[in-house]
Design a protein around this motif. Structure first.
Motif, PDB file in Angstrom:
ATOM      1  N   ASN A 122     -17.458   5.671 -42.137  1.00 35.63           N
ATOM      2  CA  ASN A 122     -17.485   4.229 -42.417  1.00 35.63           C
ATOM      3  C   ASN A 122     -16.376   3.497 -41.673  1.00 35.63           C
ATOM      4  N   THR A 123     -15.190   4.091 -41.625  1.00 29.12           N
ATOM      5  CA  THR A 123     -14.064   3.455 -40.941  1.00 29.12           C
ATOM      6  C   THR A 123     -14.250   3.507 -39.438  1.00 29.12           C
ATOM      7  N   LEU A 124     -14.789   4.602 -38.933  1.00 28.24           N
ATOM      8  CA  LEU A 124     -15.070   4.709 -37.493  1.00 28.24           C
ATOM      9  C   LEU A 124     -16.014   3.584 -37.069  1.00 28.24           C
ATOM     10  N   LYS A 125     -17.091   3.393 -37.820  1.00 29.03           N
ATOM     11  CA  LYS A 125     -18.061   2.356 -37.472  1.00 29.03           C
ATOM     12  C   LYS A 125     -17.439   0.959 -37.571  1.00 29.03           C
ATOM     13  N   ALA A 126     -16.465   0.788 -38.445  1.00 32.00           N
ATOM     14  CA  ALA A 126     -15.845  -0.519 -38.650  1.00 32.00           C
ATOM     15  C   ALA A 126     -14.752  -0.845 -37.642  1.00 32.00           C
ATOM     16  N   SER A 127     -14.094   0.165 -37.067  1.00 33.83           N
ATOM     17  CA  SER A 127     -12.879  -0.145 -36.313  1.00 33.83           C
ATOM     18  C   SER A 127     -12.736   0.496 -34.936  1.00 33.83           C
ATOM     19  N   VAL A 128     -13.590   1.427 -34.580  1.00 32.79           N
ATOM     20  CA  VAL A 128     -13.410   2.146 -33.316  1.00 32.79           C
ATOM     21  C   VAL A 128     -14.272   1.504 -32.228  1.00 32.79           C
ATOM     22  N   PRO A 129     -13.664   1.207 -31.056  1.00 30.79           N
ATOM     23  CA  PRO A 129     -14.410   0.535 -29.989  1.00 30.79           C
ATOM     24  C   PRO A 129     -15.376   1.478 -29.246  1.00 30.79           C
ATOM     25  N   ILE A 130     -16.488   1.747 -29.922  1.00 29.23           N
ATOM     26  CA  ILE A 130     -17.594   2.505 -29.342  1.00 29.23           C
ATOM     27  C   ILE A 130     -18.829   1.637 -29.539  1.00 29.23           C
ATOM     28  N   TRP A 131     -19.559   1.401 -28.438  1.00 20.77           N
ATOM     29  CA  TRP A 131     -20.704   0.501 -28.482  1.00 20.77           C
ATOM     30  C   TRP A 131     -21.999   1.257 -28.246  1.00 20.77           C
ATOM     31  N   LYS A 132     -23.025   0.860 -28.997  1.00 24.86           N
ATOM     32  CA  LYS A 132     -24.325   1.531 -28.945  1.00 24.86           C
ATOM     33  C   LYS A 132     -25.370   0.587 -28.365  1.00 24.86           C
ATOM     34  N   LYS A 133     -26.140   1.113 -27.419  1.00 23.89           N
ATOM     35  CA  LYS A 133     -27.264   0.387 -26.829  1.00 23.89           C
ATOM     36  C   LYS A 133     -28.530   1.158 -27.173  1.00 23.89           C
ATOM     37  N   GLU A 134     -29.477   0.489 -27.854  1.00 19.59           N
ATOM     38  CA  GLU A 134     -30.760   1.122 -28.169  1.00 19.59           C
ATOM     39  C   GLU A 134     -31.745   0.790 -27.056  1.00 19.59           C
ATOM     40  N   ILE A 135     -32.348   1.822 -26.500  1.00 21.37           N
ATOM     41  CA  ILE A 135     -33.333   1.655 -25.444  1.00 21.37           C
ATOM     42  C   ILE A 135     -34.713   1.829 -26.064  1.00 21.37           C
ATOM     43  N   TYR A 136     -35.537   0.756 -25.967  1.00 22.34           N
ATOM     44  CA  TYR A 136     -36.897   0.782 -26.489  1.00 22.34           C
ATOM     45  C   TYR A 136     -37.865   0.984 -25.321  1.00 22.34           C
ATOM     46  N   GLU A 137     -39.150   0.988 -25.616  1.00 23.04           N
ATOM     47  CA  GLU A 137     -40.160   1.186 -24.572  1.00 23.04           C
ATOM     48  C   GLU A 137     -40.076   0.137 -23.463  1.00 23.04           C
ATOM     49  N   ASP A 138     -39.868  -1.129 -23.832  1.00 25.53           N
ATOM     50  CA  ASP A 138     -39.906  -2.174 -22.812  1.00 25.53           C
ATOM     51  C   ASP A 138     -38.718  -3.143 -22.877  1.00 25.53           C
ATOM     52  N   GLU A 139     -37.683  -2.765 -23.607  1.00 25.15           N
ATOM     53  CA  GLU A 139     -36.489  -3.607 -23.698  1.00 25.15           C
ATOM     54  C   GLU A 139     -35.329  -2.770 -24.213  1.00 25.15           C
ATOM     55  N   TYR A 140     -34.166  -3.406 -24.348  1.00 27.83           N
ATOM     56  CA  TYR A 140     -33.021  -2.728 -24.946  1.00 27.83           C
ATOM     57  C   TYR A 140     -32.232  -3.738 -25.756  1.00 27.83           C
ATOM     58  N   SER A 141     -31.338  -3.206 -26.602  1.00 32.16           N
ATOM     59  CA  SER A 141     -30.536  -4.076 -27.442  1.00 32.16           C
ATOM     60  C   SER A 141     -29.179  -3.419 -27.708  1.00 32.16           C
ATOM     61  N   TRP A 142     -28.093  -4.169 -27.456  1.00 34.99           N
ATOM     62  CA  TRP A 142     -26.770  -3.704 -27.865  1.00 34.99           C
ATOM     63  C   TRP A 142     -26.668  -3.928 -29.362  1.00 34.99           C
TER      64      TRP A 142
END
Length: 155
Positions: A122-142
């Protein structure tokens, strides 16, 4: 093994290679502990009705490692009996079903290790600068972590 030979350790790693549950859990095993608790965050194949192809993670690595070290220090203050802590996070492409993050904590009894693992993720997700990009079939989203303190500031 003398207890002095089994001093508490933190194992922090950010890497692009596939993460190993066995490797991470073995890092925290101790003859003085009866509990090893794990959290494994994996890539799922869907999000809000969209088909996810894979995830991609980026990090400000030096700052991320510093923040994870702070989390480990906090864990040891809150649960002094915790022996070892391992936090491994994958960077780059993470295919469906593979682990993005593995956290392992050992302690003499299960309550402390279970609570510490939950606090860590929970703390990692709240405070650590790691960014996730979801790649879909025809688009993506940070993606922003809802727990992230800078995502909740006024825009």
């Amino acid at each position: 093994m003398e207890e002095s030979e089994d001093v508490p350790k933190d194992f922090i790693e950010l890497k692009s290679e596939k993460l190993s549950v066995d490797e991470v859990s073995e890092l925290v095993v101790s003859p003085y502990c009866g509990a090893v608790s794990l959290f494994i965050g994996t890539t799922r194949n869907n999000f809000e009705g969209k088909k996810v192809i894979h995830l991609e993670y980026e990090a400000y690595s030096s700052m991320a490692e510093t923040e994870i070290k702070k989390i480990c220090r906090d864990v040891r203050q809150k649960w002094p009996s915790v022996k070892h802590i391992a936090v491994h996070h994958r960077l780059g492409v993470v295919p469906i079903t593979e682990a993005s993050v593995i956290i392992a904590v050992s302690s003499p009894h299960r309550a402390e290790s279970l609570e510490a693992v939950m606090y860590c993720i929970n703390t990692l997700k709240a405070s650590v600068p790691i960014w996730k990009k979801e790649i879909y079939e025809d688009e993506y989203s940070w993606k922003e972590n809802k727990e992230c303190f800078w995502a909740n500031s006024e825009k």
